[in-house]
Design a protein around this motif. Structure first.
Motif, short mmCIF file in Angstrom:
data_model
loop_
_atom_site.label_atom_id
_atom_site.label_comp_id
_atom_site.label_asym_id
_atom_site.label_seq_id
_atom_site.Cartn_x
_atom_site.Cartn_y
_atom_site.Cartn_z
N SER A 173 0.84 -1.22 0.00
CA SER A 173 0.00 0.00 0.00
C SER A 173 0.86 1.26 0.00
CB SER A 173 -0.90 0.05 1.24
OG SER A 173 -1.75 -1.06 1.29
N ARG A 174 1.93 1.23 0.80
CA ARG A 174 2.77 2.43 0.89
C ARG A 174 3.45 2.72 -0.45
NH1 ARG A 174 3.68 0.56 6.20
NH2 ARG A 174 5.55 -0.56 5.58
N ARG A 186 -5.08 7.85 -3.75
CA ARG A 186 -4.72 7.55 -2.37
C ARG A 186 -4.76 6.03 -2.15
NH1 ARG A 186 -8.21 8.76 1.02
NH2 ARG A 186 -10.00 9.13 -0.31
N ASN A 188 -4.50 3.24 1.04
CA ASN A 188 -4.42 3.03 2.49
C ASN A 188 -4.64 1.56 2.83
OD1 ASN A 188 -4.26 5.78 3.97
ND2 ASN A 188 -5.74 6.14 2.31
N LEU A 245 -12.31 5.97 4.23
CA LEU A 245 -11.15 5.96 3.34
C LEU A 245 -11.54 6.03 1.86
CD1 LEU A 245 -8.97 3.43 5.33
CD2 LEU A 245 -8.56 5.90 5.06
N THR A 254 -3.31 9.32 2.98
CA THR A 254 -2.78 8.28 2.10
C THR A 254 -1.54 7.62 2.72
OG1 THR A 254 -2.30 7.73 -0.21
CG2 THR A 254 -1.18 9.69 0.68
N GLN A 256 -1.26 5.18 4.83
CA GLN A 256 -1.31 4.90 6.27
C GLN A 256 -1.95 3.55 6.57
OE1 GLN A 256 0.28 7.22 8.22
NE2 GLN A 256 0.71 7.98 6.17
N TRP A 258 -4.61 1.92 9.09
CA TRP A 258 -5.71 2.35 9.96
C TRP A 258 -6.15 1.16 10.80
CZ3 TRP A 258 -7.23 7.49 9.60
CH2 TRP A 258 -6.61 8.20 8.57
#
Ligand SMILES: NC(=O)c1ccc[n+]([C@@H]2O[C@H](COP(=O)([O-])OP(=O)(O)OC[C@H]3O[C@@H](n4cnc5c(N)ncnc54)[C@H](O)[C@@H]3O)[C@@H](O)[C@H]2O)c1
Length: 268
Positions: A173-174, A186, A188, A245, A254, A256, A258
């Motif tokens: 994701s990152r 974005r 996440n 999100l 974005t 991150q 959660w």
């Protein structure tokens, strides 16, 4: 001043969700459908996804289902292509489908490892790949949400394969968030804590598919005991986070992880 509640609506947004046939995917689909999204639901359990889509349509929403095995890249490409064919675009991708795994490291066979990597790791990768390609070509932003697990936040016997796939999903994701950022795409990760669904039943189900109700009750008690609030979550807890999100309410968020998990990792 912006209308805070309006920013959570998904009117006109096209969303593809994997795992739409059960649990967190089903709850997310129902919530997204109720706030205006046009949905394409994928699941290896086509009947389950179709049942979710039918419920959404009966409630006045817009949803279709398509069989999708997330271990197959062509199936994820086809799911995104369905959204584009039906609605001309893709705004939200939720890579939700996944399976549990509990086995001591020394007992994991090559076949079992390959099966788990194919579902829990390659599946989300193919989903991100298909969604990112489409969203980059649209050049109008987008939101991709990948489902990891609080299993990535702690060490426990038998969790090696599951936890490493989920940690890898957060890492994916990152990278995707960086690769999509210049186009306002974005990406996440959510890392759910213990959430009661069919997933919870897997380890207390016999070879014939019968759930042991006492074992299930004991498991839920044990999972609740891991949270300082002494509770487990339900699928709506995760669906609510997915909506935040997916929607413009999170337009500045974005890359991150959660965590909606009852605070459990604080006391592990
Ligand atoms: N329930 C929990 O406690 C919990 C906690 C942390 C993370 N998660 C994660 O949340 C996600 C959803 O779990 P859930 O609780 O809704 O479970 P669930 O079992 O209710 O739903 C999972 C869905 O994924 C689908 N699926 C499985 N393999 C697939 C494949 N190869 N291709 C397409 N679809 C496939 C299943 O048919 C099912 O509809 C999973 O990624 C899971 O790892 C769940």
């Amino acid at each position: 001043m912006t209308d805070a509640l309006a920013s959570f609506r998904l009117d006109g947004k096209v969303a593809v969700l994997t795992g739409g046939g059960s649990g967190i995917g089903k709850a997310t689909a129902e919530l997204f459908g109720a706030v205006g999204a046009k949905l394409v639901l994928g699941d290896i359990d086509e009947a389950g996804a179709e049942a979710t889509a039918a419920e959404i349509r009966e409630g006045g929403g817009e949803a279709v289902a398509q069989r999708c095995d997330i271990t197959v890249k062509a199936d994820l490409d086809a799911l995104v292509a369905r959204a584009v064919a039906d609605h001309g675009r893709l705004d939200v991708m939720g890579n939700i489908a996944g399976v549990p795994h509990n086995q001591m490291i020394v007992d994991v066979t090559e076949d079992e490892l390959d099966r788990m990597l194919a579902i829990n790791l390659k599946g989300p990768f193919y989903g991100v790949q298909a969604a990112l390609a489409q969203m980059l070509s649209q050049d109008e932003g987008g939101s991709i949400i990948n489902v990891a697990s609080s299993g990535m936040d702690f060490a426990a016997p038998t969790l090696s394969v599951y936890a490493m796939t989920k940690a890898a999903v957060a890492s994916l994701s990152r990278t995707a968030a960086i690769e999509g950022a210049h186009k306002k795409i974005r990406v996440n990760t959510i890392a759910p804590g213990a959430t009661v669904s069919a997933f919870t039943e897997v380890s207390v189900t016999d070879a014939e598919g019968n759930v042991n109700p006492d074992a299930l009750e004991g498991k839920i008690k044990m999972l609740a005991g891991a949270s300082p609030m002494q509770m487990v979550g339900d699928v709506d807890d995760q669906a609510n986070l997915m909506l935040y999100l997916a929607s413009d309410a999170s337009k500045f968020a974005t890359g991150q992880i959660w965590r909606c998990n009852g605070g459990a990792p604080m006391v592990w």
